[in-house]
Write a protein that holds these residues in place. Structure first.
Motif, PDB file in Angstrom:
ATOM      1  N   LEU A  96       0.652  -1.273  -0.087  1.00 47.82           N
ATOM      2  CA  LEU A  96      -0.009   0.029  -0.021  1.00 47.82           C
ATOM      3  C   LEU A  96       0.737   1.375   0.028  1.00 47.82           C
ATOM      4  O   LEU A  96       0.699   2.303   0.552  1.00 47.82           O
ATOM      5  CB  LEU A  96      -1.022   0.097   1.151  1.00 47.82           C
ATOM      6  CG  LEU A  96      -1.829  -1.305   1.139  1.00 47.82           C
ATOM      7  CD1 LEU A  96      -2.610  -1.067   2.443  1.00 47.82           C
ATOM      8  CD2 LEU A  96      -2.736  -1.273   0.011  1.00 47.82           C
ATOM      9  N   PHE A  97       1.775   1.346  -0.811  1.00 43.51           N
ATOM     10  CA  PHE A  97       2.708   2.268  -0.891  1.00 43.51           C
ATOM     11  C   PHE A  97       2.594   2.812  -2.308  1.00 43.51           C
ATOM     12  O   PHE A  97       2.401   2.258  -3.235  1.00 43.51           O
ATOM     13  CB  PHE A  97       4.362   2.110  -0.936  1.00 43.51           C
ATOM     14  CG  PHE A  97       4.702   1.108   0.469  1.00 43.51           C
ATOM     15  CD1 PHE A  97       4.494   1.538   1.470  1.00 43.51           C
ATOM     16  CD2 PHE A  97       5.269  -0.189   0.151  1.00 43.51           C
ATOM     17  CE1 PHE A  97       4.868   0.784   2.764  1.00 43.51           C
ATOM     18  CE2 PHE A  97       5.634  -0.872   1.298  1.00 43.51           C
ATOM     19  CZ  PHE A  97       5.464  -0.398   2.466  1.00 43.51           C
ATOM     20  N   ASP A  98       2.418   4.272  -2.543  1.00 46.41           N
ATOM     21  CA  ASP A  98       2.526   4.725  -3.782  1.00 46.41           C
ATOM     22  C   ASP A  98       3.946   4.933  -4.178  1.00 46.41           C
ATOM     23  O   ASP A  98       4.751   5.491  -3.409  1.00 46.41           O
ATOM     24  CB  ASP A  98       1.754   6.317  -3.585  1.00 46.41           C
ATOM     25  CG  ASP A  98       0.416   6.085  -3.298  1.00 46.41           C
ATOM     26  OD1 ASP A  98      -0.191   5.044  -3.446  1.00 46.41           O
ATOM     27  OD2 ASP A  98      -0.191   7.214  -2.876  1.00 46.41           O
ATOM     28  N   LEU A  99       4.481   4.578  -5.527  1.00 48.34           N
ATOM     29  CA  LEU A  99       5.439   4.579  -5.895  1.00 48.34           C
ATOM     30  C   LEU A  99       5.650   4.958  -7.305  1.00 48.34           C
ATOM     31  O   LEU A  99       4.869   4.387  -8.039  1.00 48.34           O
ATOM     32  CB  LEU A  99       6.198   3.173  -5.884  1.00 48.34           C
ATOM     33  CG  LEU A  99       7.774   2.901  -6.254  1.00 48.34           C
ATOM     34  CD1 LEU A  99       8.540   3.702  -5.421  1.00 48.34           C
ATOM     35  CD2 LEU A  99       7.835   1.320  -6.292  1.00 48.34           C
ATOM     36  N   THR A 100       6.361   5.979  -7.676  1.00 49.48           N
ATOM     37  CA  THR A 100       6.605   6.527  -8.851  1.00 49.48           C
ATOM     38  C   THR A 100       8.188   6.559  -9.096  1.00 49.48           C
ATOM     39  O   THR A 100       9.020   7.033  -8.398  1.00 49.48           O
ATOM     40  CB  THR A 100       6.256   8.011  -9.151  1.00 49.48           C
ATOM     41  OG1 THR A 100       4.677   8.139  -8.729  1.00 49.48           O
ATOM     42  CG2 THR A 100       6.493   8.349 -10.581  1.00 49.48           C
ATOM     43  N   LEU A 101       8.426   5.698 -10.217  1.00 50.43           N
ATOM     44  CA  LEU A 101       9.848   5.342 -10.705  1.00 50.43           C
ATOM     45  C   LEU A 101      10.299   5.486 -12.031  1.00 50.43           C
ATOM     46  O   LEU A 101       9.479   4.745 -12.648  1.00 50.43           O
ATOM     47  CB  LEU A 101      10.062   3.755 -10.040  1.00 50.43           C
ATOM     48  CG  LEU A 101      11.486   3.413 -10.436  1.00 50.43           C
ATOM     49  CD1 LEU A 101      12.493   4.341  -9.786  1.00 50.43           C
ATOM     50  CD2 LEU A 101      11.584   2.083  -9.950  1.00 50.43           C
ATOM     51  N   ARG A 102      11.337   6.163 -12.265  1.00 51.84           N
ATOM     52  CA  ARG A 102      11.948   6.002 -13.689  1.00 51.84           C
ATOM     53  C   ARG A 102      13.425   5.685 -13.490  1.00 51.84           C
ATOM     54  O   ARG A 102      14.157   6.493 -12.697  1.00 51.84           O
ATOM     55  CB  ARG A 102      11.770   7.599 -14.277  1.00 51.84           C
ATOM     56  CG  ARG A 102      10.436   7.935 -14.810  1.00 51.84           C
ATOM     57  CD  ARG A 102       9.579   7.268 -15.827  1.00 51.84           C
ATOM     58  NE  ARG A 102       8.600   7.492 -16.141  1.00 51.84           N
ATOM     59  CZ  ARG A 102       7.571   7.350 -15.597  1.00 51.84           C
ATOM     60  NH1 ARG A 102       7.447   6.486 -14.414  1.00 51.84           N
ATOM     61  NH2 ARG A 102       6.071   7.755 -15.894  1.00 51.84           N
ATOM     62  N   THR A 103      13.641   4.402 -14.167  1.00 52.95           N
ATOM     63  CA  THR A 103      15.274   4.315 -14.027  1.00 52.95           C
ATOM     64  C   THR A 103      15.504   4.296 -15.632  1.00 52.95           C
ATOM     65  O   THR A 103      15.004   3.299 -16.303  1.00 52.95           O
ATOM     66  CB  THR A 103      15.575   2.964 -13.227  1.00 52.95           C
ATOM     67  OG1 THR A 103      15.108   3.056 -12.071  1.00 52.95           O
ATOM     68  CG2 THR A 103      16.820   2.674 -13.219  1.00 52.95           C
ATOM     69  N   ASP A 104      16.641   4.850 -15.750  1.00 52.54           N
ATOM     70  CA  ASP A 104      17.186   4.762 -17.260  1.00 52.54           C
ATOM     71  C   ASP A 104      18.705   4.140 -16.971  1.00 52.54           C
ATOM     72  O   ASP A 104      19.756   5.149 -16.596  1.00 52.54           O
ATOM     73  CB  ASP A 104      17.292   6.216 -18.034  1.00 52.54           C
ATOM     74  CG  ASP A 104      17.915   6.192 -19.057  1.00 52.54           C
ATOM     75  OD1 ASP A 104      18.101   4.876 -19.835  1.00 52.54           O
ATOM     76  OD2 ASP A 104      18.291   7.394 -19.995  1.00 52.54           O
ATOM     77  N   GLY A 105      18.711   2.909 -17.372  1.00 53.39           N
ATOM     78  CA  GLY A 105      20.240   2.377 -16.907  1.00 53.39           C
ATOM     79  C   GLY A 105      20.832   1.818 -18.296  1.00 53.39           C
ATOM     80  O   GLY A 105      20.161   1.858 -19.210  1.00 53.39           O
TER      81      GLY A 105
END
Length: 196
Positions: A50-59
């Motif tokens: 129940l966590f709000d998570l926004t993630l952008r990973t450019d690897g």
């Protein structure tokens, strides 16, 4: 209670990461790492914790998925540590024994401020959906040290690699949700030392 939200960015020659975590969310997520199976695991983490998570990973996925996944773990751990703040009023400990079909996983967390990682999981295949199975361990190791948490994870039973990985992510989510939850009976930090 103030919202417990953290925003963390990390830019290196190997990865560029932007992450927002709300510990008091509803399980909403918007995740793009370039590794489909890893995105699926992180979506399960957000939804079940129940966590709000926004993630952008450019690897540098042209090399492999190591830097992408490890550095995401570092940033998520930093966000957990930042969002939980001074730890006043939180339960501190969390654990979950989670079943997923034939698989059974145990996770236990102590947000003690002292990093330690213990992991017991084996996979039959080298990868699941394009994600190197060795990176499951590296991801949680990175979280435990950057969040300064004591983290124990064990696959107690199971055969299917997908189920094992998914159960690890979901049990971590449930354990973390328990550990960061606020108990009104705890007026300060849950420690005889007076600080964590």
């Amino acid at each position: 209670m103030e919202e417990r939200i953290a925003e963390v960015t990390r830019n290196t020659k190997e990865t560029k990461i932007s992450l927002t975590l709300n510990l008091d969310g509803t399980g909403k997520y918007d995740i793009h790492t370039g590794v489909g199976f890893f995105d699926h695991m992180l979506a399960g983490f957000a939804r079940h914790g129940l966590f709000d998570l926004t993630l952008r990973t450019d690897g540098d996925l042209e090399v492999d998925d190591h830097h992408t996944i490890e550095d995401t773990g570092i940033v998520l751990g930093q966000a957990i540590r930042q969002a939980v703040g001074d730890k006043k009023g939180i339960r501190r400990f969390g654990s979950c024994i989670l079943p997923m079909d034939e698989t059974l996983v145990l996770t236990a967390i102590d947000l003690s401020g002292r990093p330690y990682f213990c992991y017991d999981a084996e996979f039959a295949a080298d990868s699941i959906g394009g994600m190197n199975t060795q990176m499951v361990r590296e991801f949680f190791y990175a979280i435990s040290y950057s969040a300064e948490m004591n983290l124990h994870m064990k696959v107690l039973d199971g055969m299917n690699d997908h189920h094992k990985a998914e159960a690890l992510f979901k049990s971590f989510a449930k354990s973390l949700d328990q550990a960061v939850s606020v108990d009104p009976r705890i007026q300060d930090v849950l420690s005889t030392k007076g600080s964590l």
